[in-house]
Design an enzyme around this catalytic site. Structure first.
Site, PDB file in Angstrom:
ATOM      1  CE  LYS A   1      -7.396 -20.066 -10.685  1.00  0.00           C
ATOM      2  NZ  LYS A   1      -8.296 -19.175  -9.866  1.00  0.00           N
TER       3      LYS A   1
ATOM      4  CD  GLU B   1     -10.201  -7.778 -11.969  1.00  0.00           C
ATOM      5  OE1 GLU B   1      -9.910  -8.981 -12.112  1.00  0.00           O
ATOM      6  OE2 GLU B   1     -11.373  -7.352 -12.045  1.00  0.00           O
TER       7      GLU B   1
ATOM      8  N   PRO C   1      -8.497 -11.787  -7.328  1.00  0.00           N
ATOM      9  CG  PRO C   1      -8.755 -12.802  -5.234  1.00  0.00           C
ATOM     10  CD  PRO C   1      -9.290 -12.821  -6.631  1.00  0.00           C
ATOM     11  N   GLY C   2      -5.764 -12.346  -7.408  1.00  0.00           N
ATOM     12  CA  GLY C   2      -4.333 -12.583  -7.614  1.00  0.00           C
ATOM     13  C   GLY C   2      -3.821 -13.935  -7.157  1.00  0.00           C
TER      14      GLY C   2
ATOM     15  CB  CYS D   1     -14.926 -21.609  -9.967  1.00  0.00           C
ATOM     16  SG  CYS D   1     -15.680 -19.991  -9.883  1.00  0.00           S
TER      17      CYS D   1
HETATM   18  N1  SAM Z   1      -7.744 -15.551 -11.425  1.00  0.00           N
HETATM   19  C1  SAM Z   1      -8.252 -14.917 -10.224  1.00  0.00           C
HETATM   20  C2  SAM Z   1      -7.554 -15.537  -9.020  1.00  0.00           C
HETATM   21  O1  SAM Z   1      -7.124 -16.680  -9.089  1.00  0.00           O
HETATM   22  O2  SAM Z   1      -7.420 -14.859  -7.995  1.00  0.00           O
HETATM   23  C3  SAM Z   1      -9.752 -15.031 -10.124  1.00  0.00           C
HETATM   24  C4  SAM Z   1     -10.407 -14.403 -11.332  1.00  0.00           C
HETATM   25  S1  SAM Z   1     -12.150 -14.238 -11.187  1.00  0.00           S
HETATM   26  C5  SAM Z   1     -12.697 -15.814 -11.590  1.00  0.00           C
HETATM   27  C6  SAM Z   1     -12.514 -13.346 -12.625  1.00  0.00           C
HETATM   28  C7  SAM Z   1     -12.044 -11.901 -12.601  1.00  0.00           C
HETATM   29  O3  SAM Z   1     -12.201 -11.369 -13.917  1.00  0.00           O
HETATM   30  C8  SAM Z   1     -12.837 -10.958 -11.699  1.00  0.00           C
HETATM   31  O4  SAM Z   1     -11.959 -10.311 -10.823  1.00  0.00           O
HETATM   32  C9  SAM Z   1     -13.471  -9.960 -12.663  1.00  0.00           C
HETATM   33  O5  SAM Z   1     -13.570  -8.662 -12.125  1.00  0.00           O
HETATM   34  C10 SAM Z   1     -12.486 -10.001 -13.810  1.00  0.00           C
HETATM   35  N2  SAM Z   1     -13.001  -9.602 -15.134  1.00  0.00           N
HETATM   36  C11 SAM Z   1     -14.245  -9.762 -15.635  1.00  0.00           C
HETATM   37  N3  SAM Z   1     -14.308  -9.320 -16.902  1.00  0.00           N
HETATM   38  C12 SAM Z   1     -13.063  -8.888 -17.210  1.00  0.00           C
HETATM   39  C13 SAM Z   1     -12.492  -8.314 -18.375  1.00  0.00           C
HETATM   40  N4  SAM Z   1     -13.223  -8.116 -19.476  1.00  0.00           N
HETATM   41  N5  SAM Z   1     -11.187  -7.970 -18.366  1.00  0.00           N
HETATM   42  C14 SAM Z   1     -10.436  -8.162 -17.243  1.00  0.00           C
HETATM   43  N6  SAM Z   1     -10.936  -8.682 -16.096  1.00  0.00           N
HETATM   44  C15 SAM Z   1     -12.231  -9.047 -16.087  1.00  0.00           C
END
Ligand code: SAM
Length: 293
Positions: free
Chosen positions: A120, A138, A117-118, A232
């Site tokens: 980082k 995303e 959700p943003g 995580c």
């Molecule tokens: N970095 C984010 C934060 O700090 O708020 C959290 C990221 S979360 C661990 C992983 C994210 O990767 C999810 O929102 C998921 O929908 C997205 N995702 C999964 N596969 C993806 C892809 N191939 N390309 C882009 N985003 C992807």
């Protein structure tokens, strides 16, 4: 707390019994709510004063001037002026580590590959005083809307949002810094009061995506650029194994990370850090790799 059988198997194959016991205690810990003050919206002191006026007692951490913990609840924080205006962002302490490790600077082009959700993305914007050129990707539509909302709410400038599969980004792009905060099993963030939803199939799916995204990240990184890979999860299948794949590139070198002593970590010798689930921290993996050249 009862773990799915495959997960118990993974943990016991990877960690000695005493460590598995500590991990289980970490899953059972009730961590204080943590948040990041967002200087892009208001000066730090002003935000802290505003929180105090609304009765929020916060305590800073030694290793990051914008990070705070409180014994108040998430809902209480969400009712504050600071939260409503985007002057604070609720974020786990562990999740603040990858942007710190990335060390993005003003003027650099930064790719946040999996951004929603943003937390980082907006932290990188804050750390560079809004002066890095950030591209945040995303894939998921609903989560992309959340990312767009948070980038706007946090007042993060110079962020280009792409709703796409980051594995399919055009190889034409090049970035100085890349954060791959990969989708993962979440095995570092399990809590005793929540049902464990991870299945073996989820884990295998995550491993496949992590490998594909790591390959793409390497292609998109400039020579001399830096990639931070984080999850995580506390499973080597999602961490050390993916890191090894990246380090198999002849032009890759690990930049060893050294987190402050108050952050509890599992011992390891490859220069990456895996934070232990514990009283203040979720389990988290962070590795920093440079492309030689
Ligand atoms: N970095 C984010 C934060 O700090 O708020 C959290 C990221 S979360 C661990 C992983 C994210 O990767 C999810 O929102 C998921 O929908 C997205 N995702 C999964 N596969 C993806 C892809 N191939 N390309 C882009 N985003 C992807």
């Amino acid at each position: 707390m009862i773990l799915p059988e495959f997960l118990s198997r993974e943990l016991t194959a990877q960690y000695p019994p005493q460590t598995v016991e500590e991990i289980m205690q970490g899953y059972g810990a009730v961590r204080p709510v943590s948040f990041r003050v967002n200087p892009l919206r208001a000066p730090r002191e002003q935000t802290l004063r505003s929180l105090s006026e609304e009765g929020i007692a916060q305590e800073g951490v030694r290793w990051y001037q914008d990070a705070f913990v409180t014994r108040d609840t998430e809902q209480t924080l969400k009712n504050t002026r600071a939260y409503r205006s985007g002057a604070i962002y609720l974020q786990s302490l562990s999740s603040m580590l990858p942007p710190l490790a990335l060390g993005a600077e003003a003027g650099e082009s930064v790719l946040d590959m999996t951004a929603a959700p943003g937390g980082k993305t907006t932290q990188i914007a804050a750390l560079t005083a809004g002066r890095a050129l950030i591209t945040a990707c995303e894939k998921d539509g609903g989560r992309f809307s959340r990312l767009a909302y948070n980038v706007e709410k946090q007042g993060a400038p110079r962020v280009t949002l792409l709703r796409c599969d980051a594995a399919l980004l055009d190889d034409f792009f090049r970035f100085d810094k890349i954060l791959l905060d990969a989708p993962c099993s979440g095995s570092g963030t399990l809590r005793a009061d929540e049902r464990v939803k991870i299945t073996e199939k989820t884990l295998l799916g995550c491993m496949k995506t992590q490998t594909a995204l790591a390959r793409k990240a390497w292609r998109l990184l400039k020579k001399g650029g830096v990639l931070v890979y984080s999850t995580c999860s506390i499973l080597e299948k999602e961490n050390g194994n993916v890191l090894k794949g990246i380090l198999n590139n002849a032009d890759a070198e690990i930049l060893p990370l050294d987190f402050p002593a108050e952050i509890p970590v599992f011992p390891r010798s490859d220069g990456a850090v895996c934070v232990k689930p514990s009283a203040f921290f979720e389990g988290f993996f962070v590795a920093k790799i440079r492309k030689k050249g």
